[in-house]
Scaffold this motif. Sequence first.
Motif, PDB file in Angstrom:
ATOM      1  N   GLU A 143       0.829  -1.214   0.000  1.00 18.95           N
ATOM      2  CA  GLU A 143       0.000   0.000   0.000  1.00 18.95           C
ATOM      3  C   GLU A 143       0.862   1.262   0.000  1.00 18.95           C
ATOM      4  OE1 GLU A 143      -2.022   1.050   3.614  1.00 18.95           O
ATOM      5  OE2 GLU A 143      -3.845   1.567   2.517  1.00 18.95           O
ATOM      6  N   LYS A 148      -2.822  -0.179  -5.657  1.00 17.12           N
ATOM      7  CA  LYS A 148      -4.241   0.102  -5.395  1.00 17.12           C
ATOM      8  C   LYS A 148      -4.978  -1.163  -4.986  1.00 17.12           C
ATOM      9  CE  LYS A 148      -4.123   4.482  -6.240  1.00 17.12           C
ATOM     10  NZ  LYS A 148      -2.934   4.644  -5.357  1.00 17.12           N
ATOM     11  N   THR A 371       3.089  -7.684   2.898  1.00 17.49           N
ATOM     12  CA  THR A 371       2.676  -6.294   2.710  1.00 17.49           C
ATOM     13  C   THR A 371       3.779  -5.347   3.183  1.00 17.49           C
ATOM     14  OG1 THR A 371       1.806  -5.748   4.904  1.00 17.49           O
ATOM     15  CG2 THR A 371       0.372  -7.037   3.466  1.00 17.49           C
ATOM     16  N   MET A 373       2.559  -2.793   4.840  1.00 22.76           N
ATOM     17  CA  MET A 373       1.711  -2.112   5.821  1.00 22.76           C
ATOM     18  C   MET A 373       2.213  -2.436   7.229  1.00 22.76           C
ATOM     19  SD  MET A 373      -1.662  -3.514   3.951  1.00 22.76           S
ATOM     20  CE  MET A 373      -2.973  -2.531   4.648  1.00 22.76           C
ATOM     21  N   GLN A 420      -6.953  -2.799   8.393  1.00 23.98           N
ATOM     22  CA  GLN A 420      -5.876  -2.976   7.409  1.00 23.98           C
ATOM     23  C   GLN A 420      -6.150  -4.180   6.514  1.00 23.98           C
ATOM     24  OE1 GLN A 420      -4.327  -0.303   7.260  1.00 23.98           O
ATOM     25  NE2 GLN A 420      -2.302  -0.531   8.188  1.00 23.98           N
ATOM     26  N   LYS A 423      -8.592  -4.073   3.512  1.00 20.74           N
ATOM     27  CA  LYS A 423      -8.080  -3.506   2.257  1.00 20.74           C
ATOM     28  C   LYS A 423      -7.540  -4.598   1.332  1.00 20.74           C
ATOM     29  CE  LYS A 423      -6.315   0.523   4.773  1.00 20.74           C
ATOM     30  NZ  LYS A 423      -5.046   1.157   5.154  1.00 20.74           N
TER      31      LYS A 423
END
Length: 507
Positions: A143, A148, A371, A373, A420, A423
Amino acid sequence: MFATMGAFGLAPTAEAARREPAFQAPRRSDFTLKGRSAAKVVIVGGGIAGLAAAYELGKAGYDCTVLEARERTGGRNFTVRGGDSTTDTYGNRQTARFGGGQYMNAGPARIPQWMVTLDYCRELGVPIEVFTNVNANAYIFNEQSGMKAPVRHRTAKADVYGYVAELLAKATDTGALDRRITTEDQERLLEFLKDFGDIGDTLAYTGSSRRGYRIDPAAAGTPGEELGFVPTASEVFASGVGRYFSFEFEYDQAMLMFQPVGGMDRIPAALTRAIGERRIRTGAAVSRIDGTDHGVTVTYTRSGRTRTIEADYCIAALPPNILAKTSHNLGPAVQTALEACRPSSAGKIGLEYRSRWWETDHRIYGGITETDMDLAHVWYPSYGFHGERGVVIGYYNYGSQADSYAALTPREREARAVAQGVKIHGEKYRSELASSFSHHWRQTPYVEAAWHSMAGGPDAPVFAPLNQAAGRVYFAGDYLSHTDAWQHGAFTSARKAVTALHTRVLA
Ligand code: PHE
Protein backbone atom coordinates in the motif's frame (compact mmCIF):
# COMPACT_ATOMS: atom_id res chain seq x y z
CA MET A 1 50.16 -35.98 3.47
CA PHE A 2 47.98 -34.87 6.35
CA ALA A 3 45.33 -33.61 3.92
CA THR A 4 45.47 -36.87 2.01
CA MET A 5 45.05 -38.82 5.21
CA GLY A 6 42.12 -36.55 5.96
CA ALA A 7 40.54 -37.41 2.62
CA PHE A 8 40.84 -41.10 3.53
CA GLY A 9 39.22 -40.38 6.90
CA LEU A 10 42.48 -41.13 8.76
CA ALA A 11 43.06 -37.63 10.10
CA PRO A 12 40.81 -34.76 11.20
CA THR A 13 40.02 -32.38 8.33
CA ALA A 14 39.63 -28.63 8.47
CA GLU A 15 35.95 -29.23 7.73
CA ALA A 16 35.63 -31.50 10.76
CA ALA A 17 37.33 -28.90 12.95
CA ARG A 18 34.64 -26.30 12.10
CA ARG A 19 31.84 -28.71 12.76
CA GLU A 20 30.50 -29.15 16.26
CA PRO A 21 31.20 -32.72 17.39
CA ALA A 22 28.06 -34.82 16.99
CA PHE A 23 26.01 -34.46 20.13
CA GLN A 24 26.29 -37.44 22.43
CA ALA A 25 23.56 -37.41 25.05
CA PRO A 26 24.84 -38.18 28.56
CA ARG A 27 24.24 -41.85 29.47
CA ARG A 28 24.06 -43.63 32.82
CA SER A 29 26.84 -45.94 31.61
CA ASP A 30 29.18 -42.94 31.29
CA PHE A 31 29.58 -43.09 35.06
CA THR A 32 30.17 -46.82 35.54
CA LEU A 33 33.92 -46.94 35.04
CA LYS A 34 34.68 -43.41 36.21
CA GLY A 35 33.82 -43.67 39.88
CA ARG A 36 31.71 -40.51 39.54
CA SER A 37 28.02 -39.99 39.89
CA ALA A 38 25.43 -37.70 38.38
CA ALA A 39 25.24 -34.30 40.02
CA LYS A 40 22.38 -32.14 41.16
CA VAL A 41 21.52 -29.40 38.68
CA VAL A 42 19.09 -26.52 39.02
CA ILE A 43 17.87 -25.14 35.72
CA VAL A 44 16.50 -21.63 35.70
CA GLY A 45 13.93 -21.18 32.94
CA GLY A 46 11.54 -23.76 31.53
CA GLY A 47 11.66 -22.65 27.91
CA ILE A 48 13.03 -24.87 25.17
CA ALA A 49 16.68 -24.47 26.27
CA GLY A 50 15.95 -25.25 29.92
CA LEU A 51 13.67 -28.18 29.13
CA ALA A 52 16.14 -29.60 26.62
CA ALA A 53 18.95 -29.39 29.20
CA ALA A 54 16.86 -31.17 31.86
CA TYR A 55 15.75 -33.76 29.32
CA GLU A 56 19.27 -34.58 28.14
CA LEU A 57 20.84 -34.57 31.61
CA GLY A 58 17.99 -36.74 32.83
CA LYS A 59 19.08 -39.47 30.42
CA ALA A 60 22.19 -40.00 32.59
CA GLY A 61 20.32 -39.74 35.88
CA TYR A 62 21.21 -36.16 36.83
CA ASP A 63 19.01 -34.84 39.60
CA CYS A 64 17.50 -31.85 37.80
CA THR A 65 15.05 -29.25 39.04
CA VAL A 66 13.60 -26.73 36.61
CA LEU A 67 12.39 -23.40 38.00
CA GLU A 68 9.93 -21.67 35.70
CA ALA A 69 8.49 -18.27 36.56
CA ARG A 70 5.32 -18.62 34.51
CA GLU A 71 2.51 -21.08 35.12
CA ARG A 72 3.41 -23.23 32.14
CA THR A 73 6.57 -24.51 30.50
CA GLY A 74 7.66 -23.75 26.94
CA GLY A 75 8.78 -20.12 27.23
CA ARG A 76 8.15 -18.42 23.91
CA ASN A 77 6.87 -21.70 22.51
CA PHE A 78 3.29 -20.76 23.34
CA THR A 79 0.19 -22.08 21.65
CA VAL A 80 -2.99 -20.17 22.45
CA ARG A 81 -6.27 -22.10 22.60
CA GLY A 82 -9.76 -21.23 23.82
CA GLY A 83 -9.66 -20.53 27.57
CA ASP A 84 -5.98 -19.51 27.72
CA SER A 85 -5.35 -16.22 29.51
CA THR A 86 -2.48 -13.75 29.57
CA THR A 87 -1.77 -10.42 31.22
CA ASP A 88 0.84 -8.23 29.57
CA THR A 89 3.20 -5.81 31.30
CA TYR A 90 0.74 -2.96 30.57
CA GLY A 91 -1.94 -4.85 32.52
CA ASN A 92 -4.07 -5.90 29.54
CA ARG A 93 -5.78 -9.17 30.45
CA GLN A 94 -7.05 -11.38 27.64
CA THR A 95 -8.77 -14.74 27.52
CA ALA A 96 -8.84 -16.50 24.17
CA ARG A 97 -12.31 -17.51 22.98
CA PHE A 98 -11.19 -19.70 20.08
CA GLY A 99 -13.47 -22.65 19.33
CA GLY A 100 -12.51 -26.30 19.82
CA GLY A 101 -9.49 -27.40 17.78
CA GLN A 102 -8.55 -23.82 16.89
CA TYR A 103 -5.22 -22.37 17.99
CA MET A 104 -2.52 -19.85 17.19
CA ASN A 105 1.20 -20.35 17.70
CA ALA A 106 2.10 -17.04 19.35
CA GLY A 107 5.82 -17.80 19.22
CA PRO A 108 7.62 -20.27 16.97
CA ALA A 109 5.38 -21.57 14.22
CA ARG A 110 7.55 -23.01 11.43
CA ILE A 111 10.41 -25.51 11.40
CA PRO A 112 12.93 -25.94 8.55
CA GLN A 113 13.87 -29.51 7.67
CA TRP A 114 17.51 -29.23 8.68
CA MET A 115 16.98 -28.03 12.24
CA VAL A 116 17.39 -30.37 15.24
CA THR A 117 13.90 -29.36 16.37
CA LEU A 118 12.61 -32.04 13.99
CA ASP A 119 14.96 -34.62 15.57
CA TYR A 120 13.38 -33.86 18.93
CA CYS A 121 9.90 -34.22 17.39
CA ARG A 122 10.92 -37.64 16.10
CA GLU A 123 12.52 -38.73 19.37
CA LEU A 124 9.62 -37.47 21.49
CA GLY A 125 6.91 -38.83 19.21
CA VAL A 126 5.46 -35.43 18.30
CA PRO A 127 3.67 -35.82 14.93
CA ILE A 128 4.42 -33.15 12.35
CA GLU A 129 2.73 -31.83 9.20
CA VAL A 130 3.69 -29.44 6.43
CA PHE A 131 3.65 -25.73 7.19
CA THR A 132 3.08 -23.65 4.08
CA ASN A 133 5.58 -20.81 4.19
CA VAL A 134 5.20 -19.63 0.58
CA ASN A 135 2.00 -19.83 -1.44
CA ALA A 136 1.71 -18.66 -5.06
CA ASN A 137 -1.98 -18.00 -4.45
CA ALA A 138 -1.42 -15.68 -1.48
CA TYR A 139 -1.21 -11.93 -2.05
CA ILE A 140 1.27 -9.13 -2.05
CA PHE A 141 -0.04 -5.70 -1.13
CA ASN A 142 2.37 -2.77 -0.92
CA GLU A 143 0.00 0.00 0.00
CA GLN A 144 2.82 2.41 0.93
CA SER A 145 4.36 1.91 -2.51
CA GLY A 146 1.12 3.03 -4.13
CA MET A 147 -0.48 -0.30 -5.05
CA LYS A 148 -4.24 0.10 -5.39
CA ALA A 149 -5.11 -3.58 -5.05
CA PRO A 150 -3.36 -6.75 -3.92
CA VAL A 151 -1.80 -9.04 -6.53
CA ARG A 152 -1.26 -12.75 -6.25
CA HIS A 153 2.24 -13.82 -5.39
CA ARG A 154 2.37 -15.82 -8.65
CA THR A 155 1.32 -12.81 -10.76
CA ALA A 156 3.90 -10.51 -9.22
CA LYS A 157 6.57 -13.16 -9.61
CA ALA A 158 5.78 -13.75 -13.30
CA ASP A 159 6.01 -10.00 -13.94
CA VAL A 160 9.25 -9.47 -12.00
CA TYR A 161 10.99 -12.50 -13.45
CA GLY A 162 9.62 -11.67 -16.90
CA TYR A 163 10.94 -8.12 -17.00
CA VAL A 164 14.27 -8.97 -15.39
CA ALA A 165 14.72 -11.73 -17.97
CA GLU A 166 13.77 -9.36 -20.79
CA LEU A 167 16.25 -6.69 -19.68
CA LEU A 168 19.09 -9.12 -19.25
CA ALA A 169 18.30 -10.85 -22.54
CA LYS A 170 18.32 -7.51 -24.37
CA ALA A 171 21.57 -6.48 -22.73
CA THR A 172 23.06 -9.77 -23.85
CA ASP A 173 21.64 -9.42 -27.34
CA THR A 174 23.05 -5.93 -27.82
CA GLY A 175 26.52 -7.07 -26.85
CA ALA A 176 26.69 -5.66 -23.31
CA LEU A 177 28.10 -8.95 -22.03
CA ASP A 178 30.53 -9.58 -24.90
CA ARG A 179 33.56 -8.85 -22.76
CA ARG A 180 32.28 -10.88 -19.84
CA ILE A 181 31.17 -14.23 -21.21
CA THR A 182 31.72 -16.18 -24.44
CA THR A 183 29.21 -16.19 -27.29
CA GLU A 184 28.40 -19.78 -26.42
CA ASP A 185 27.63 -18.88 -22.82
CA GLN A 186 25.53 -15.95 -24.01
CA GLU A 187 23.43 -18.38 -26.02
CA ARG A 188 23.04 -20.60 -22.97
CA LEU A 189 22.08 -17.60 -20.89
CA LEU A 190 19.46 -16.58 -23.46
CA GLU A 191 18.02 -20.10 -23.44
CA PHE A 192 17.77 -19.91 -19.66
CA LEU A 193 16.19 -16.44 -19.69
CA LYS A 194 13.56 -17.36 -22.28
CA ASP A 195 12.41 -20.11 -19.96
CA PHE A 196 12.96 -18.28 -16.67
CA GLY A 197 10.98 -15.20 -17.71
CA ASP A 198 8.65 -16.84 -20.26
CA ILE A 199 9.76 -14.21 -22.80
CA GLY A 200 9.80 -16.34 -25.97
CA ASP A 201 11.95 -15.79 -29.04
CA THR A 202 11.06 -12.09 -29.19
CA LEU A 203 12.85 -11.68 -25.83
CA ALA A 204 10.01 -9.34 -24.77
CA TYR A 205 7.84 -9.91 -21.73
CA THR A 206 4.22 -9.42 -22.66
CA GLY A 207 2.57 -11.37 -19.88
CA SER A 208 2.31 -15.12 -19.41
CA SER A 209 -0.13 -17.77 -18.29
CA ARG A 210 2.10 -17.97 -15.21
CA ARG A 211 0.39 -14.77 -14.01
CA GLY A 212 -2.83 -16.71 -13.56
CA TYR A 213 -6.26 -16.71 -15.11
CA ARG A 214 -9.34 -14.53 -14.97
CA ILE A 215 -11.34 -17.56 -16.12
CA ASP A 216 -9.70 -20.87 -15.24
CA PRO A 217 -9.15 -23.42 -18.01
CA ALA A 218 -11.64 -26.27 -17.89
CA ALA A 219 -13.26 -28.74 -20.30
CA ALA A 220 -12.94 -28.60 -24.08
CA GLY A 221 -14.52 -25.38 -25.22
CA THR A 222 -13.25 -23.51 -22.14
CA PRO A 223 -9.58 -22.68 -22.73
CA GLY A 224 -9.74 -20.09 -19.95
CA GLU A 225 -8.77 -16.46 -20.07
CA GLU A 226 -5.46 -15.16 -18.79
CA LEU A 227 -5.32 -12.22 -16.42
CA GLY A 228 -5.18 -9.04 -18.43
CA PHE A 229 -3.63 -5.63 -17.73
CA VAL A 230 0.04 -6.56 -17.66
CA PRO A 231 1.75 -3.65 -15.88
CA THR A 232 4.80 -2.01 -17.40
CA ALA A 233 8.30 -2.83 -16.13
CA SER A 234 8.42 0.58 -14.48
CA GLU A 235 5.13 -0.02 -12.66
CA VAL A 236 6.31 -3.44 -11.49
CA PHE A 237 9.59 -2.12 -10.10
CA ALA A 238 7.88 0.89 -8.49
CA SER A 239 5.43 -1.41 -6.66
CA GLY A 240 8.29 -3.12 -4.83
CA VAL A 241 6.72 -6.57 -5.16
CA GLY A 242 10.09 -8.03 -6.13
CA ARG A 243 11.47 -7.78 -2.63
CA TYR A 244 9.56 -10.84 -1.36
CA PHE A 245 10.84 -13.51 -3.72
CA SER A 246 14.23 -14.03 -2.10
CA PHE A 247 12.57 -14.93 1.22
CA GLU A 248 12.30 -18.58 0.29
CA PHE A 249 15.92 -18.63 -0.90
CA GLU A 250 17.03 -18.23 2.70
CA TYR A 251 18.45 -21.31 4.39
CA ASP A 252 16.05 -20.97 7.30
CA GLN A 253 12.85 -20.12 5.40
CA ALA A 254 12.82 -22.47 2.41
CA MET A 255 9.95 -24.88 1.74
CA LEU A 256 9.24 -27.52 2.83
CA MET A 257 8.70 -26.40 6.37
CA PHE A 258 6.90 -28.22 9.18
CA GLN A 259 4.78 -27.72 12.30
CA PRO A 260 3.69 -30.12 15.04
CA VAL A 261 0.15 -31.39 14.52
CA GLY A 262 -2.14 -29.64 17.01
CA GLY A 263 0.15 -26.77 17.99
CA MET A 264 3.84 -25.97 18.52
CA ASP A 265 3.51 -26.50 22.28
CA ARG A 266 3.28 -30.25 21.68
CA ILE A 267 7.10 -30.00 21.86
CA PRO A 268 7.41 -28.53 25.39
CA ALA A 269 4.49 -30.71 26.50
CA ALA A 270 6.38 -33.83 25.39
CA LEU A 271 9.63 -32.59 26.97
CA THR A 272 7.81 -31.82 30.22
CA ARG A 273 6.35 -35.34 30.29
CA ALA A 274 9.73 -36.91 29.55
CA ILE A 275 11.48 -34.90 32.28
CA GLY A 276 8.71 -35.62 34.81
CA GLU A 277 6.35 -33.00 36.22
CA ARG A 278 7.77 -33.48 39.73
CA ARG A 279 11.11 -32.06 38.55
CA ILE A 280 9.51 -28.84 37.30
CA ARG A 281 8.33 -26.01 39.54
CA THR A 282 6.17 -23.52 37.70
CA GLY A 283 5.22 -20.17 39.22
CA ALA A 284 8.76 -20.03 40.63
CA ALA A 285 10.32 -16.64 39.92
CA VAL A 286 14.06 -16.60 40.57
CA SER A 287 15.42 -13.53 42.40
CA ARG A 288 19.08 -14.52 43.07
CA ILE A 289 21.72 -16.82 41.65
CA ASP A 290 24.83 -17.22 43.82
CA GLY A 291 27.83 -19.31 42.97
CA THR A 292 29.60 -20.75 46.02
CA ASP A 293 32.85 -22.71 46.29
CA HIS A 294 31.09 -26.05 46.05
CA GLY A 295 27.86 -25.31 44.25
CA VAL A 296 25.15 -22.83 43.48
CA THR A 297 22.35 -21.36 45.57
CA VAL A 298 19.25 -20.17 43.76
CA THR A 299 16.62 -18.08 45.52
CA TYR A 300 13.07 -17.96 44.20
CA THR A 301 9.58 -16.98 45.19
CA ARG A 302 6.68 -19.34 44.81
CA SER A 303 3.13 -18.85 46.10
CA GLY A 304 4.32 -15.76 47.98
CA ARG A 305 7.06 -17.64 49.86
CA THR A 306 10.77 -17.17 49.31
CA ARG A 307 12.81 -20.36 49.16
CA THR A 308 16.30 -21.42 48.22
CA ILE A 309 17.58 -24.45 46.41
CA GLU A 310 21.15 -25.73 46.53
CA ALA A 311 22.72 -27.64 43.68
CA ASP A 312 26.12 -28.67 42.35
CA TYR A 313 25.55 -26.78 39.12
CA CYS A 314 23.12 -24.34 37.56
CA ILE A 315 22.08 -23.83 33.95
CA ALA A 316 20.75 -20.30 33.51
CA ALA A 317 18.32 -20.75 30.63
CA LEU A 318 16.25 -17.63 31.11
CA PRO A 319 16.23 -14.66 28.72
CA PRO A 320 19.45 -12.60 29.13
CA ASN A 321 17.48 -9.37 29.58
CA ILE A 322 15.67 -10.97 32.54
CA LEU A 323 18.87 -12.44 34.01
CA ALA A 324 20.43 -8.97 33.72
CA LYS A 325 17.73 -7.75 36.15
CA THR A 326 18.25 -10.67 38.55
CA SER A 327 20.72 -10.45 41.45
CA HIS A 328 23.79 -12.65 41.05
CA ASN A 329 27.44 -12.83 42.02
CA LEU A 330 28.66 -13.97 38.61
CA GLY A 331 30.80 -10.92 38.07
CA PRO A 332 30.82 -7.67 36.09
CA ALA A 333 31.90 -9.29 32.78
CA VAL A 334 28.82 -11.53 32.88
CA GLN A 335 26.62 -8.54 33.69
CA THR A 336 28.13 -6.48 30.85
CA ALA A 337 27.56 -9.36 28.44
CA LEU A 338 23.94 -9.80 29.57
CA GLU A 339 23.24 -6.11 29.14
CA ALA A 340 24.71 -6.24 25.62
CA CYS A 341 21.96 -8.68 24.53
CA ARG A 342 19.39 -6.23 23.22
CA PRO A 343 15.76 -7.42 23.36
CA SER A 344 13.69 -7.18 20.15
CA SER A 345 9.93 -6.87 19.72
CA ALA A 346 7.50 -9.02 17.79
CA GLY A 347 3.75 -9.48 17.99
CA LYS A 348 0.94 -11.49 16.48
CA ILE A 349 -2.84 -11.33 16.45
CA GLY A 350 -4.94 -14.42 15.88
CA LEU A 351 -8.25 -13.62 14.15
CA GLU A 352 -10.73 -16.43 14.42
CA TYR A 353 -13.29 -16.58 11.61
CA ARG A 354 -16.66 -18.32 11.42
CA SER A 355 -15.90 -19.49 7.90
CA ARG A 356 -12.75 -20.25 5.94
CA TRP A 357 -13.50 -17.57 3.30
CA TRP A 358 -9.82 -17.42 2.29
CA GLU A 359 -10.16 -21.01 1.03
CA THR A 360 -13.63 -20.75 -0.53
CA ASP A 361 -13.44 -17.21 -1.96
CA HIS A 362 -9.71 -16.72 -2.55
CA ARG A 363 -8.48 -20.31 -3.02
CA ILE A 364 -5.74 -19.72 -0.47
CA TYR A 365 -4.77 -22.85 1.49
CA GLY A 366 -2.14 -21.73 3.98
CA GLY A 367 0.83 -19.53 3.27
CA ILE A 368 1.55 -15.88 3.78
CA THR A 369 0.42 -12.57 2.31
CA GLU A 370 3.23 -10.01 2.29
CA THR A 371 2.68 -6.29 2.71
CA ASP A 372 4.52 -3.06 3.41
CA MET A 373 1.71 -2.11 5.82
CA ASP A 374 2.13 -2.01 9.60
CA LEU A 375 0.69 -5.52 9.88
CA ALA A 376 3.65 -6.79 7.79
CA HIS A 377 2.57 -10.42 7.27
CA VAL A 378 -0.79 -12.20 7.21
CA TRP A 379 -0.64 -15.97 7.78
CA TYR A 380 -3.38 -18.36 6.71
CA PRO A 381 -3.64 -21.56 8.77
CA SER A 382 -1.76 -24.66 7.59
CA TYR A 383 -4.17 -26.93 9.45
CA GLY A 384 -7.91 -27.58 9.52
CA PHE A 385 -8.37 -27.18 5.75
CA HIS A 386 -12.03 -27.24 4.67
CA GLY A 387 -13.11 -27.12 8.30
CA GLU A 388 -15.73 -24.75 9.60
CA ARG A 389 -13.59 -22.16 11.34
CA GLY A 390 -10.01 -21.05 11.20
CA VAL A 391 -7.53 -18.69 12.81
CA VAL A 392 -5.72 -16.24 10.53
CA ILE A 393 -2.66 -14.42 11.89
CA GLY A 394 -3.78 -10.87 11.13
CA TYR A 395 -0.39 -9.38 11.85
CA TYR A 396 3.02 -10.78 12.53
CA ASN A 397 5.33 -7.83 12.81
CA TYR A 398 8.57 -6.85 14.49
CA GLY A 399 10.30 -3.80 15.93
CA SER A 400 8.44 -0.50 16.00
CA GLN A 401 5.47 -1.94 14.06
CA ALA A 402 4.99 -4.51 16.83
CA ASP A 403 5.44 -1.89 19.55
CA SER A 404 2.85 0.39 17.97
CA TYR A 405 0.25 -2.38 18.15
CA ALA A 406 1.37 -3.43 21.64
CA ALA A 407 0.69 0.08 22.91
CA LEU A 408 -3.02 -0.31 22.03
CA THR A 409 -5.66 -2.19 24.01
CA PRO A 410 -6.49 -5.66 22.65
CA ARG A 411 -9.76 -4.26 21.20
CA GLU A 412 -7.93 -1.45 19.45
CA ARG A 413 -5.32 -3.87 18.10
CA GLU A 414 -8.11 -5.97 16.62
CA ALA A 415 -9.84 -2.93 15.10
CA ARG A 416 -6.63 -1.68 13.49
CA ALA A 417 -5.59 -5.10 12.20
CA VAL A 418 -9.04 -5.71 10.73
CA ALA A 419 -9.22 -2.26 9.10
CA GLN A 420 -5.88 -2.98 7.41
CA GLY A 421 -6.80 -6.52 6.40
CA VAL A 422 -10.10 -5.43 4.84
CA LYS A 423 -8.08 -3.51 2.26
CA ILE A 424 -6.56 -6.79 1.12
CA HIS A 425 -9.39 -9.28 1.62
CA GLY A 426 -12.63 -7.29 1.50
CA GLU A 427 -15.52 -7.00 3.96
CA LYS A 428 -15.59 -10.63 5.09
CA TYR A 429 -12.40 -9.86 6.95
CA ARG A 430 -14.66 -7.89 9.28
CA SER A 431 -18.05 -9.52 9.00
CA GLU A 432 -16.89 -13.12 9.52
CA LEU A 433 -14.71 -12.36 12.54
CA ALA A 434 -15.63 -14.38 15.63
CA SER A 435 -12.89 -13.51 18.15
CA SER A 436 -9.29 -12.41 18.42
CA PHE A 437 -6.25 -12.76 20.64
CA SER A 438 -3.11 -10.65 20.41
CA HIS A 439 0.29 -11.39 21.89
CA HIS A 440 3.43 -9.25 22.19
CA TRP A 441 6.67 -10.72 23.48
CA ARG A 442 8.38 -7.53 24.60
CA GLN A 443 5.34 -6.97 26.84
CA THR A 444 5.16 -10.54 28.19
CA PRO A 445 6.17 -10.84 31.87
CA TYR A 446 9.33 -12.88 32.57
CA VAL A 447 10.23 -12.87 28.86
CA GLU A 448 10.19 -9.25 27.67
CA ALA A 449 11.76 -10.08 24.30
CA ALA A 450 10.83 -11.85 21.10
CA TRP A 451 14.52 -12.51 20.44
CA HIS A 452 17.75 -10.58 20.90
CA SER A 453 20.06 -8.56 18.76
CA MET A 454 23.65 -9.57 19.52
CA ALA A 455 26.09 -7.05 18.06
CA GLY A 456 28.82 -8.97 16.24
CA GLY A 457 27.04 -12.28 16.79
CA PRO A 458 27.13 -14.66 19.78
CA ASP A 459 30.87 -15.30 19.33
CA ALA A 460 31.80 -11.61 19.71
CA PRO A 461 34.29 -11.07 22.58
CA VAL A 462 31.76 -9.25 24.76
CA PHE A 463 29.63 -12.42 24.95
CA ALA A 464 32.56 -14.74 25.79
CA PRO A 465 31.66 -14.83 29.54
CA LEU A 466 28.28 -16.39 28.60
CA ASN A 467 29.78 -19.00 26.28
CA GLN A 468 31.68 -20.60 29.15
CA ALA A 469 30.79 -21.42 32.73
CA ALA A 470 30.83 -18.65 35.32
CA GLY A 471 32.07 -20.86 38.14
CA ARG A 472 29.38 -23.52 38.31
CA VAL A 473 26.79 -21.63 36.31
CA TYR A 474 26.30 -22.38 32.59
CA PHE A 475 24.24 -20.29 30.20
CA ALA A 476 21.90 -21.53 27.49
CA GLY A 477 19.37 -20.03 25.12
CA ASP A 478 18.81 -19.32 21.45
CA TYR A 479 20.53 -15.94 21.94
CA LEU A 480 23.79 -17.89 22.42
CA SER A 481 23.50 -19.51 19.00
CA HIS A 482 23.89 -18.61 15.36
CA THR A 483 20.17 -19.29 14.91
CA ASP A 484 18.73 -16.72 17.27
CA ALA A 485 14.90 -16.72 17.17
CA TRP A 486 14.71 -20.41 16.33
CA GLN A 487 14.12 -23.36 18.66
CA HIS A 488 17.12 -24.97 16.95
CA GLY A 489 19.25 -22.31 18.63
CA ALA A 490 17.80 -23.14 22.04
CA PHE A 491 18.28 -26.88 21.52
CA THR A 492 21.86 -26.65 20.24
CA SER A 493 22.84 -24.17 22.93
CA ALA A 494 21.37 -26.44 25.62
CA ARG A 495 23.26 -29.40 24.15
CA LYS A 496 26.49 -27.41 24.30
CA ALA A 497 25.96 -26.53 27.98
CA VAL A 498 24.99 -30.13 28.80
CA THR A 499 28.11 -31.47 27.09
CA ALA A 500 30.38 -29.03 28.94
CA LEU A 501 28.77 -29.78 32.29
CA HIS A 502 28.79 -33.54 31.81
CA THR A 503 32.41 -33.56 30.63
CA ARG A 504 33.37 -31.65 33.77
CA VAL A 505 31.45 -33.99 36.05
CA LEU A 506 33.09 -37.03 34.42
CA ALA A 507 36.56 -35.49 34.77
N1 PHE B 1 12.09 -17.75 13.49
C1 PHE B 1 11.20 -16.62 13.41
C2 PHE B 1 10.33 -16.75 12.17
O1 PHE B 1 10.58 -17.61 11.35
C3 PHE B 1 11.93 -15.32 13.48
C4 PHE B 1 12.78 -15.10 12.29
C5 PHE B 1 12.24 -14.46 11.19
C6 PHE B 1 14.09 -15.54 12.25
C7 PHE B 1 12.99 -14.27 10.04
C8 PHE B 1 14.86 -15.36 11.12
C9 PHE B 1 14.29 -14.75 10.01
O2 PHE B 1 9.41 -16.00 12.00
